[in-house]
Design a protein around this motif. Structure first.
Motif, PDB file in Angstrom:
ATOM      1  N   ALA A  55       0.841  -1.197   0.000  1.00 44.87           N
ATOM      2  CA  ALA A  55       0.000   0.000   0.000  1.00 44.87           C
ATOM      3  C   ALA A  55       0.875   1.245   0.000  1.00 44.87           C
ATOM      4  O   ALA A  55       2.018   1.229   0.469  1.00 44.87           O
ATOM      5  CB  ALA A  55      -0.929   0.008   1.214  1.00 44.87           C
ATOM      6  N   VAL A  56       0.320   2.319  -0.550  1.00 43.46           N
ATOM      7  CA  VAL A  56       1.016   3.609  -0.636  1.00 43.46           C
ATOM      8  C   VAL A  56       0.028   4.714  -0.273  1.00 43.46           C
ATOM      9  O   VAL A  56      -1.145   4.668  -0.656  1.00 43.46           O
ATOM     10  CB  VAL A  56       1.592   3.839  -2.045  1.00 43.46           C
ATOM     11  N   ILE A  57       0.509   5.695   0.460  1.00 43.69           N
ATOM     12  CA  ILE A  57      -0.265   6.903   0.782  1.00 43.69           C
ATOM     13  C   ILE A  57       0.478   8.090   0.185  1.00 43.69           C
ATOM     14  O   ILE A  57       1.696   8.211   0.334  1.00 43.69           O
ATOM     15  CB  ILE A  57      -0.419   7.075   2.301  1.00 43.69           C
ATOM     16  N   ILE A  58      -0.245   8.966  -0.500  1.00 43.28           N
ATOM     17  CA  ILE A  58       0.349  10.173  -1.069  1.00 43.28           C
ATOM     18  C   ILE A  58      -0.409  11.382  -0.540  1.00 43.28           C
ATOM     19  O   ILE A  58      -1.639  11.426  -0.582  1.00 43.28           O
ATOM     20  CB  ILE A  58       0.315  10.170  -2.608  1.00 43.28           C
ATOM     21  N   GLU A  59       0.336  12.367  -0.020  1.00 42.10           N
ATOM     22  CA  GLU A  59      -0.265  13.607   0.477  1.00 42.10           C
ATOM     23  C   GLU A  59       0.235  14.775  -0.346  1.00 42.10           C
ATOM     24  O   GLU A  59       1.436  14.902  -0.626  1.00 42.10           O
ATOM     25  CB  GLU A  59       0.088  13.816   1.953  1.00 42.10           C
ATOM     26  N   ALA A  60      -0.687  15.644  -0.744  1.00 45.41           N
ATOM     27  CA  ALA A  60      -0.337  16.844  -1.501  1.00 45.41           C
ATOM     28  C   ALA A  60       0.002  17.980  -0.549  1.00 45.41           C
ATOM     29  O   ALA A  60      -0.657  18.167   0.484  1.00 45.41           O
ATOM     30  CB  ALA A  60      -1.495  17.242  -2.412  1.00 45.41           C
ATOM     31  N   ASN A  61       1.031  18.738  -0.899  1.00 46.74           N
ATOM     32  CA  ASN A  61       1.450  19.878  -0.099  1.00 46.74           C
ATOM     33  C   ASN A  61       1.192  21.180  -0.855  1.00 46.74           C
ATOM     34  O   ASN A  61       1.159  21.200  -2.090  1.00 46.74           O
ATOM     35  CB  ASN A  61       2.935  19.759   0.256  1.00 46.74           C
ATOM     36  N   GLU A  62       1.051  22.280  -0.128  1.00 50.40           N
ATOM     37  CA  GLU A  62       0.617  23.535  -0.743  1.00 50.40           C
ATOM     38  C   GLU A  62       1.621  24.106  -1.738  1.00 50.40           C
ATOM     39  O   GLU A  62       1.263  24.928  -2.585  1.00 50.40           O
ATOM     40  CB  GLU A  62       0.315  24.580   0.331  1.00 50.40           C
TER      41      GLU A  62
ATOM     42  N   LYS B 160       4.295   7.816   1.099  1.00 47.34           N
ATOM     43  CA  LYS B 160       4.632   6.915   2.202  1.00 47.34           C
ATOM     44  C   LYS B 160       4.429   5.478   1.759  1.00 47.34           C
ATOM     45  O   LYS B 160       3.362   5.119   1.253  1.00 47.34           O
ATOM     46  CB  LYS B 160       3.771   7.217   3.426  1.00 47.34           C
ATOM     47  N   THR B 161       5.455   4.668   1.961  1.00 45.26           N
ATOM     48  CA  THR B 161       5.407   3.266   1.544  1.00 45.26           C
ATOM     49  C   THR B 161       6.067   2.388   2.593  1.00 45.26           C
ATOM     50  O   THR B 161       7.055   2.787   3.224  1.00 45.26           O
ATOM     51  CB  THR B 161       6.112   3.064   0.187  1.00 45.26           C
ATOM     52  N   GLY B 162       5.549   1.202   2.768  1.00 44.69           N
ATOM     53  CA  GLY B 162       6.160   0.252   3.688  1.00 44.69           C
ATOM     54  C   GLY B 162       7.278  -0.561   3.068  1.00 44.69           C
ATOM     55  O   GLY B 162       7.921  -1.365   3.750  1.00 44.69           O
ATOM     56  N   THR B 163       7.534  -0.382   1.768  1.00 40.87           N
ATOM     57  CA  THR B 163       8.587  -1.154   1.105  1.00 40.87           C
ATOM     58  C   THR B 163       9.965  -0.763   1.642  1.00 40.87           C
ATOM     59  O   THR B 163      10.174   0.357   2.103  1.00 40.87           O
ATOM     60  CB  THR B 163       8.564  -0.951  -0.415  1.00 40.87           C
ATOM     61  N   SER B 164      10.901  -1.697   1.555  1.00 41.39           N
ATOM     62  CA  SER B 164      12.250  -1.479   2.073  1.00 41.39           C
ATOM     63  C   SER B 164      13.240  -1.320   0.928  1.00 41.39           C
ATOM     64  O   SER B 164      13.402  -2.227   0.114  1.00 41.39           O
ATOM     65  CB  SER B 164      12.684  -2.668   2.946  1.00 41.39           C
ATOM     66  N   ASP B 165      13.876  -0.156   0.880  1.00 43.63           N
ATOM     67  CA  ASP B 165      14.953   0.051  -0.088  1.00 43.63           C
ATOM     68  C   ASP B 165      16.240  -0.458   0.537  1.00 43.63           C
ATOM     69  O   ASP B 165      16.692   0.043   1.566  1.00 43.63           O
ATOM     70  CB  ASP B 165      15.072   1.531  -0.440  1.00 43.63           C
ATOM     71  N   LEU B 166      16.832  -1.462  -0.084  1.00 37.40           N
ATOM     72  CA  LEU B 166      18.027  -2.114   0.447  1.00 37.40           C
ATOM     73  C   LEU B 166      19.287  -1.675  -0.287  1.00 37.40           C
ATOM     74  O   LEU B 166      20.349  -2.271  -0.127  1.00 37.40           O
ATOM     75  CB  LEU B 166      17.877  -3.636   0.333  1.00 37.40           C
ATOM     76  N   GLY B 167      19.136  -0.653  -1.132  1.00 38.10           N
ATOM     77  CA  GLY B 167      20.216  -0.220  -1.996  1.00 38.10           C
ATOM     78  C   GLY B 167      19.907  -0.458  -3.457  1.00 38.10           C
ATOM     79  O   GLY B 167      20.659  -0.052  -4.341  1.00 38.10           O
ATOM     80  N   GLN B 168      18.771  -1.129  -3.739  1.00 33.51           N
ATOM     81  CA  GLN B 168      18.407  -1.443  -5.116  1.00 33.51           C
ATOM     82  C   GLN B 168      17.685  -0.297  -5.811  1.00 33.51           C
ATOM     83  O   GLN B 168      17.450  -0.343  -7.010  1.00 33.51           O
ATOM     84  CB  GLN B 168      17.549  -2.719  -5.164  1.00 33.51           C
TER      85      GLN B 168
ATOM     86  N   PRO C 225       2.197   2.636   5.492  1.00 33.30           N
ATOM     87  CA  PRO C 225       1.253   1.513   5.370  1.00 33.30           C
ATOM     88  C   PRO C 225       1.979   0.189   5.205  1.00 33.30           C
ATOM     89  O   PRO C 225       3.151   0.144   4.823  1.00 33.30           O
ATOM     90  CB  PRO C 225       0.447   1.865   4.116  1.00 33.30           C
ATOM     91  N   ILE C 226       1.266  -0.882   5.452  1.00 29.95           N
ATOM     92  CA  ILE C 226       1.868  -2.210   5.478  1.00 29.95           C
ATOM     93  C   ILE C 226       2.386  -2.623   4.102  1.00 29.95           C
ATOM     94  O   ILE C 226       1.820  -2.271   3.061  1.00 29.95           O
ATOM     95  CB  ILE C 226       0.855  -3.250   5.997  1.00 29.95           C
ATOM     96  N   ASP C 227       3.475  -3.332   4.130  1.00 27.19           N
ATOM     97  CA  ASP C 227       4.021  -3.979   2.935  1.00 27.19           C
ATOM     98  C   ASP C 227       4.670  -5.279   3.394  1.00 27.19           C
ATOM     99  O   ASP C 227       5.248  -5.344   4.478  1.00 27.19           O
ATOM    100  CB  ASP C 227       5.058  -3.085   2.246  1.00 27.19           C
ATOM    101  N   MET C 228       4.572  -6.304   2.558  1.00 26.33           N
ATOM    102  CA  MET C 228       5.099  -7.619   2.945  1.00 26.33           C
ATOM    103  C   MET C 228       6.621  -7.643   3.050  1.00 26.33           C
ATOM    104  O   MET C 228       7.187  -8.517   3.702  1.00 26.33           O
ATOM    105  CB  MET C 228       4.656  -8.689   1.938  1.00 26.33           C
ATOM    106  N   GLY C 229       7.309  -6.710   2.376  1.00 22.88           N
ATOM    107  CA  GLY C 229       8.755  -6.693   2.463  1.00 22.88           C
ATOM    108  C   GLY C 229       9.416  -6.717   1.101  1.00 22.88           C
ATOM    109  O   GLY C 229       8.770  -6.871   0.063  1.00 22.88           O
TER     110      GLY C 229
END
Length: 773
Positions: free
Chosen positions: A463-470, A477-485, A517-521
């Motif tokens: 899942a992903v959440i996106i918020e707009a700023n003025e 926002k994402t639950g995924t993990s960037d491991l350097g890839q 938000p949740i992500d399996m990994g």
């Protein structure tokens, strides 16, 4: 192919600047006020019952703030395969051993001290009384009646996992074949060897809230595992993943340093840091399974494959980890890249008193493809068929449902073979047997596992959440993990393209179990497909909302609008536009509420029901993956007939990645995968003398250096898959699968020696040359 402003453009990663100037913070860099340092006592025995642990002297040592043993954690062992109907015995490892130790390196006790020197001294003061038990180190011996039982809870004795595939009529297929070949292959122990070892910094507050920073691939799995080990609510555990210095599957387990750091912090009321040494990283963590493989293939005279049978015995070591999944993958990913109408697989994973095995980049598939691509090469040579042609005439076509029920929507298999052989000038070089040889091999891998095996109830796979700023910028926002890839960059590029802004307009917050938000990994090459689709869906919702607001300003219908580089305009009239910042502020004025959207992704169902059985359970309607990657690698090398030394000169690697979201990152992934498998092919081997690890540092564990690397040329094949975000597929694990058999096939072409057990060594080549004389 549709022109894009962000997708398909090579770009530097969103975190590159902070890494380049040294601002990037890894777990080991974190220092908190009053922080203590944890250390772990490991078992000196391969198999023993723990009779007593005397911690009295250690507790009295000045500077020691806590000593922990298995009595201090709950009776819930950890395991990765948990979703019903998975049996409870699949959860088999405690952070600290309770009754028995099962390999040299098993965790027995832990201390928290004011510094590491004091922690080391305290470990020496802990006295453990063991009753040594008979042990078994060979999986073939462990299967025999009367062998020492390592886990009394396993219903199959030391057979920890049995996996089976059965498609078509294999016996009939072999009878109808004009040629039948059988071969035996073996692969070795291989370690992940990330530059950053397993690390944890835990801070348990008096409120009962735990915050823990981990070098991890799966923060939401770790959240559950740590909560269960300590006996606290999951919602009281916050896992934050800082930058990660490599993982490759080894950081999918919730390994002991994580709950141990949390436990010691809870016991002391102070932050605690636990960081593995390199020896601990090599000996005490998971690794790639060694596998004994018996492979059989039947073909018609024209080279068409009629039947294949594969039998595998996996040495699983002392615990389950991802082993059941590896056992299934070994058989499952022989479903491609070739059409095999009749296929049978029987796999047994055996428990031994050695370091345990789990997920490592391409696990199961890399060993299977070594055997499969080798026996296809053997068959072609003995039948007098061109090595390229046999791989093309058996190729899976788009739209095919494999014998295993895998739905293949797109494939660049044939194009990858053609591109690699043309670039290497294969036809001019093959078949000379002059000491210089060329070899080729193909790959087939999933773009994310579509099976949830951990959570009983999960809101989505990603899942992903996106918020707009003025100011016209957006927070993703994402639950995924960037491991350097580079996954944060990939998700940001997808969102930027869809919303119609630049990459600089997207800020990414990732992998925090409280705020994202949740992500399996990040495993099974899933992030681009799963996290990417979640990002796409959220961004489409954001675009829809913005277009509805902008339509009033532009006096147009929302469906007549486009967006690019921060401007929303009427199609064909870019001068008639309104900026994203203006549109967002108009939304705020009209609605007086934040503009936040969400997107999620779950893989599509599979109407085809493959005949898969694991652990005695039938698994029906398994949608292994939404899409599959293909590829081929061609190798040119020299073999010195006097010394047996192999010098790889060039590797051409073509990979079908669907749409290349970031071509530069795709090329980097390809080169990294080739580099990793080069080591497994030629140098890497975790040595054991029965129970004793003989490899404790990089002096003993030979990773290839820059001086050992050949010229690597990456070639992107883009096929557009209907299930991928903008047509994208994986480029994580599939790229390292064909390297090993391409090298061994090239050695055969160079000197006529067929290597069937890894790694390749000069001694094996010289022995092979001697047998030819």
């Amino acid at each position: 192919m549709q022109a894009h402003s962000v997708i398909g453009k090579s770009t530097t990663r969103v975190d590159v600047k902070e890494k380049a100037v040294g601002e990037a913070q890894y777990t080991g860099d974190i220092i908190l006020p009053k922080m203590l340092y944890g250390n772990i006592l490991h078992s000196p025995y391969a198999h023993a019952r723990i009779l007593n642990i005397d911690t009295g002297k250690a507790k009295k040592l000045p500077g020691i703030k806590a000593v922990a043993t298995g009595k201090d954690i709950t009776d819930k062992p950890h395991g990765l395969i948990r979703t019903p109907p998975a049996p409870l015995f699949l959860r088999d490892k405690f952070a600290l051993a309770k009754d028995k130790v099962r390999f040299i390196g098993d965790e027995v006790a832990a201390v928290a001290a004011v510094d590491m020197d004091t922690a080391e001294e305290a470990l020496e003061l802990i006295k453990v009384e063991y009753e040594e038990l008979p042990a078994v180190f060979d999986p073939l011996e462990a299967m025999k009646p009367g062998a020492p039982i390592i886990h009394e809870s396993y219903p199959g004795g030391n057979i920890s996992t049995d996996g089976h595939f059965n498609h078509g009529d294999v016996e009939k297929g072999f009878k109808e074949s004009d040629f039948v070949f059988e071969e035996h292959f073996e692969t070795q122990y291989v370690c992940h060897s990330p530059l950053e070892p397993h690390s944890a910094v835990a801070n348990y507050l008096q409120s009962g809230e735990l915050t823990i920073w981990l070098s991890t691939q799966t923060p939401f799995y770790d959240q559950t595992g740590i909560a269960e080990a300590l006996g606290i609510p999951v919602t009281k555990v916050r896992v934050i993943k800082p930058h990660v210095g490599g993982a490759f599957g080894g950081k999918t387990d919730t390994l002991p340093p994580y709950p141990i750091a949390a436990l010691l912090s809870k016991m002391t009321g102070r932050p605690v840091k636990v960081v593995h040494t390199r020896e601990e990283e090599l000996v005490c963590t998971s690794r790639r399974h060694p596998i004994y493989i018996d492979q059989k293939i039947g073909l018609k005279k024209d080279g068409k494959i009629v039947a294949m049978e594969s039998r595998a015995i996996l040495d699983g070591g002392a615990y389950f980890s991802f082993g059941p999944v590896t056992t299934v993958i070994f058989g499952g990913f022989q479903n491609g890249p070739y059409e095999i109408p009749n296929f049978r697989y029987d796999g047994l994973r055996i428990c031994t008193n050695k370091p345990f095995c789990g997920a490592m980049r391409g696990h199961g598939a890399i060993q299977a493809k070594f055997a499969m691509e080798s026996i296809i090469d053997i068959a072609a040579s003995k039948m007098g068929i061109d090595q390229l042609e046999i791989r093309i005439i058996n190729a899976i076509k788009p739209g095919v449902v494999t014998a295993g029920g895998f739905i293949v929507n797109s494939t660049g298999h044939e194009e990858c073979i053609q591109k690699t052989q043309e670039k290497l000038r294969w036809k001019d070089k093959w078949g000379k047997h002059s000491g210089t040889g060329v070899g080729i091999a193909a790959n087939f891998f999933l773009s994310g596992a579509a099976i949830n095996f951990f959570f009983d109830h999960h809101p989505s796979h990603s899942a992903v959440i996106i918020e707009a700023n003025e100011d016209g910028k957006f927070t993703l926002k994402t639950g995924t993990s960037d491991l350097g890839q580079g996954s944060m960059t990939t998700l940001a590029m997808i969102a930027a393209e869809t919303i119609g802004v630049t990459l600089d307009d997207i800020r990414v917050i990732a992998a925090d179990t409280i705020t994202t938000p949740i992500d399996m990994g990040s495993y099974s090459s899933r992030v681009t497909m799963f996290g990417g689709n979640a990002s796409l869906n959220a961004a489409q919702e954001m675009r829809k909302t913005l277009f509805e607001i902008a339509a009033d300003t532009l006096e147009a219908n929302p469906e007549d609008l486009e967006a690019k580089e921060g401007q929303i305009f009427v199609k064909g009239s870019p001068d008639k536009s309104v900026s994203h910042a203006e549109t967002i502020n108009l939304y705020f004025e009209k609605n007086i509420q934040p503009l936040i959207v969400k997107g999620h992704y779950n893989p599509p169902p599979n109407p085809h029901s493959p005949d898969i059985q694991i652990q005695g359970m039938n698994i029906d309607a398994v949608n292994a993956s939404p899409a599959y990657s293909f590829g081929a690698q061609a190798v040119e090398l020299d073999v010195d007939k006097e010394t047996g030394i192999v010098k790889v000169k060039k590797i051409i690697a073509a990979h079908d990645c669907g749409t290349a979201i970031n071509p530069q990152a795709v090329e980097g992934q390809i080169e990294g995968g080739v580099s990793m498998s080069l080591g497994q092919a030629l140098t890497e081997d975790f040595k054991m003398d029965k129970c004793w690890p003989m490899t404790s540092s990089f002096l003993d564990y030979k990773l290839p250096t820059s001086m050992d690397h050949p010229e690597i040329e990456s070639m992107l094949v883009q096929t557009m898959d209907v299930n991928g975000p903008y047509g994208a597929k994986e480029v994580g694990e599939g790229v390292n699968i064909p390297t090993i058999p391409a090298i061994t096939n090239a050695i055969y072409d160079a000197v006529g020696v067929r290597i069937k057990d890894l790694p390749v060594t000069p001694e094996k080549i010289l022995n092979g040359l001697g047998e030819k004389i």
